[in-house]
Motif scaffolding. Structure first.
Motif, short mmCIF file in Angstrom:
data_model
loop_
_atom_site.label_atom_id
_atom_site.label_comp_id
_atom_site.label_asym_id
_atom_site.label_seq_id
_atom_site.Cartn_x
_atom_site.Cartn_y
_atom_site.Cartn_z
N ASP A 168 45.86 53.77 55.31
CA ASP A 168 45.51 52.88 54.20
C ASP A 168 46.52 52.98 53.06
O ASP A 168 46.88 51.97 52.44
CB ASP A 168 44.10 53.20 53.68
CG ASP A 168 43.01 52.85 54.69
OD1 ASP A 168 43.35 52.33 55.78
OD2 ASP A 168 41.84 53.13 54.41
N SER A 171 42.72 44.89 50.96
CA SER A 171 41.29 45.17 50.85
C SER A 171 40.54 44.69 52.09
O SER A 171 39.68 45.38 52.63
CB SER A 171 40.71 44.52 49.59
OG SER A 171 39.34 44.77 49.49
N LYS A 193 38.56 47.13 54.68
CA LYS A 193 37.14 46.89 54.97
C LYS A 193 36.92 46.70 56.48
O LYS A 193 35.94 47.20 57.05
CB LYS A 193 36.64 45.68 54.19
CG LYS A 193 36.43 45.94 52.70
CD LYS A 193 35.90 44.69 52.01
CE LYS A 193 35.48 44.97 50.57
NZ LYS A 193 36.59 45.24 49.66
N ASP A 222 40.39 51.41 49.32
CA ASP A 222 40.16 49.97 49.21
C ASP A 222 40.61 49.56 47.80
O ASP A 222 40.15 50.14 46.81
CB ASP A 222 38.67 49.68 49.39
CG ASP A 222 38.35 48.19 49.36
OD1 ASP A 222 39.13 47.41 48.81
OD2 ASP A 222 37.28 47.82 49.90
#
Length: 670
Positions: free
Chosen positions: A469, A642, A646, A660
């Motif tokens: 991420d 984002s 998710k 996020d």
């Protein structure tokens, strides 16, 4: 300024936004002159609404310009304004001035973001964005930076410690809307939660500890259900708050006393050599903590942990040695050892990990490093400088939280001294050691840091959610910084001739003992010559203030608030052999009830978010339309990130929510 013409023309209105800072409003008399692109101007216009208290803190005031002042006035390109010393409270902080042509609907924006001293004629250009070598208000810029240098001074609070602000300037205080008062908040949390059973005494069982959590305020932390699970213990290395210590193991260090016979039951048919070759072994080595000072009557380990990717693609611990050197009373502990013995060894390991986390990953490498960068930026880059406008949102409340946090948490007898084995004496020593190693071009640059640790190949170490991420966010921030830098520096000469930028680079790299920030690994040692060098530094700063801090700050309650899971404090001594231990041994090592409550409340407070998410800036500094387009593109990139995060979390167990972009704040504000 002379050479102005005046007389009746179209309708103009001046809007003045007074800032939301303490004592920002003024009772002084304010005068303005509007200048256009043809050398025409209005002459002096008094900004005063009859029977109204103008220029109050946080307010927008409106002033029609008399038609008699508007002869031949075209597009307003700059405003000249000043105040006198009249009134009891004459100080004034202006956020921005806007001028609207009511006939054409043109709006001209003049960002100010300055304290206005008496009787000085400030000249602010439309959009107020320029490199110093192209600014005809050079004397004003120099004057303002000299004033900034009086307010923003460095101090090194102890030898080897980072550069910090000597005294917090009033401008850095929390706003009225965002107050951070840890004592008041602690009292409110405890009162609201109605926890009264933790005022005194020791724990008598793990069940008693587990039952203390309530749905209201102090929910059961994530670690409470999984604390003794080896898969979760592995997960903590790669998807929790201390995520950047683990490395690919390329060879077993001599100091770690493992061999094939010992590990054979744990390697699923592999030998150590074949597991190394297949990139299934990983290591966390806390060598930096060897012989770390600590509180009297407490122990601080410096462990080595060996981890293995099993056939289910889970990272699990297969060996822990609690101290650095081989010794008869320093055995290698294994998952096949007696269950409570293995559990308490993992607790001692996490006790060291917690110290590393709070001292370096959290405080040292985000809060404190970026405080020095914030000071350097204010001292060297004018508010008119495009790079100041880029960076300023990421410094919001940083100096305030550091000043308040160090007073409350990292002071003699404070929270760290009560809830961590090493206390502040060990924390400060660890920060010193860490700063000797940290380099902006390696540790501060995510792709390089992953390469250093052998983890840049995404197929190595599946489940490394932080890496997966964080790389998306790093890429978005890097693209943002790249477009922005290239907008203003389209030739190497513009970089070389920008003396504010060069002074900034010099102070970033200047030794802390000599009054600089002392950052290692700044490209060209701060003598910038290329856009790539600038982009790297700006990306690192924005990334550190947002992504790095969020990832290491916000999981704190979920990990720390159940002490067996991630004990900042361990009492007694670690095991020296593999004798079976009982639950009572685990209970005896835990902090008492009041200390547990202290850990719960502070980590709860530190895990709360009080400011806006990345890209949604509390204060808008950027008004240049081309730069605004770049900001909009950044926001669009973050929306895509984002969505990806998710989607990933739909299949992750447990999900990794901390990166996020909807959750990551712009700045280190808590």
């Amino acid at each position: 300024m002379g050479g102005c013409f005046s007389g009746p023309h179209s309708e103009y209105v001046v809007y003045v936004r007074t800032g939301d800072k303490k004592n920002a409003g003024t009772d002084a008399n304010v005068t303005i002159i509007l200048h256009d692109d043809n050398g025409h101007c209005t002459g002096e216009v008094k900004l005063d609404n009859f029977l109204r208290d103008d220029f109050e803190k946080g307010r927008l005031d409106t002033f029609p310009v008399p038609k008699s002042k508007l002869d031949r006035l075209g597009k307003v390109t700059k405003v000249e304004f000043w105040r006198d010393n009249a009134g009891i409270a004459s100080a004034w902080y202006v956020e921005r001035i806007m001028v609207e042509n009511k006939v054409t609907n043109d709006m001209f924006v003049f960002p100010v973001f300055r304290w206005i001293k008496a009787d000085y004629h400030y000249v602010i250009k439309h959009l107020d964005t320029s490199l110093p070598q192209f600014d005809d208000q050079g004397d004003q810029r120099k004057m303002e930076l000299e004033l900034k240098k009086k307010d923003y001074n460095y101090i090194q609070r102890a030898p080897g410690m980072p550069a910090q602000i000597q005294l917090m300037p009033p401008d850095e205080q929390f706003s009225f809307e965002y107050k951070w008062d840890i004592l008041t908040t602690k009292i409110q949390l405890i009162a609201t939660s109605k926890i009264v059973s933790l005022s005194a005494g020791e724990w008598d069982s793990l069940t008693a500890l587990t039952n203390v959590y309530t749905k209201k305020i102090f929910h059961t932390p994530a670690g409470a259900d999984r604390w003794s699970n080896d898969i979760y213990f592995g997960h903590q290395r790669i998807a929790s708050l201390n995520h950047s210590l683990i490395k690919l193991c390329k060879s077993i260090p001599d100091k770690l006393a493992v061999d094939d016979d010992m590990l054979k039951p744990l390697l699923e048919g592999e030998t150590i050599e074949s597991a190394l070759r297949k990139k299934r072994l990983f290591i966390c080595d806390y060598e930096i903590m060897k012989d770390l000072p600590h509180r009297p009557n407490f122990v601080m380990c410096a462990p080595i942990g060996l981890f293995f990717i099993n056939s289910n693609k889970s990272l699990v611990p297969i060996a822990i040695q609690l101290f650095q050197e081989r010794a008869p009373d320093n055995p290698v502990f294994l998952p096949t050892d007696p269950p409570n013995t293995w559990a308490i060894v993992k607790m001692w390991y996490n006790n060291s990990d917690a110290m590393y986390h709070q001292s370096l990953t959290h405080l040292g490498y985000t809060h404190l490093l970026m405080e020095g960068v914030t000071v350097a930026t204010h001292r060297n880059l004018s508010q008119s400088h495009p790079l100041f406008k880029l960076l300023a949102p990421h410094f919001l409340y940083l100096i305030a939280i550091n000043t308040r946090g160090l007073e409350m948490l990292v002071s003699e007898g404070g929270w760290v001294d009560k809830t961590m084995n090493a206390g502040i004496v060990g924390m400060f020593e660890l920060i010193k050691r860490g700063l000797e190693q940290w380099r902006l071009d390696v540790h501060g640059t995510l792709p390089e840091d992953l390469r250093r640790r052998g983890l840049d190949d995404l197929s190595v170490l599946p489940g490394y959610h932080f890496r997966d991420d964080a790389l998306l966010l790093y890429k978005a921030i890097n693209a943002y910084a790249s477009k922005y830098v290239k907008l203003y520096y389209d030739s190497p000469e513009k970089i070389k001739d920008d003396w504010e930028l060069q002074n900034w680079g010099h102070e970033l790299t200047k030794a802390r003992e000599d009054g600089g920030v002392g950052l290692l690994g700044v490209p060209a040692n701060g003598k910038f010559t290329t856009t790539d060098q600038l982009i790297m530094v700006l990306t690192t700063i924005i990334y550190t203030c947002s992504v790095s801090h969020a990832s290491t700050n916000f999981p704190q309650y979920e990990e720390y608030a159940f002490p067996p899971n991630y004990p900042g404090l361990m009492r007694g001594v670690p095991p020296v052999d593999k004798s079976p231990l009982e639950e009572s041994n685990i209970i005896a090592a835990l902090p008492d009830k009041p200390t547990t409550l202290d850990i719960m409340t502070v980590t709860k407070i530190l895990s709360q978010r009080g400011t806006k998410n990345l890209g949604d800036f509390e204060v808008q500094y950027i008004f240049d339309p081309k730069a605004r387009d770049i900001v909009d593109a950044f926001r669009q990139d973050l929306k895509e990130v984002s969505k990806t995060v998710k989607d990933r979390n739909e299949t992750r167990n447990p999900p990794y929510i901390y990166l996020d972009p909807d959750i990551v704040p712009n700045s280190i504000s808590i």
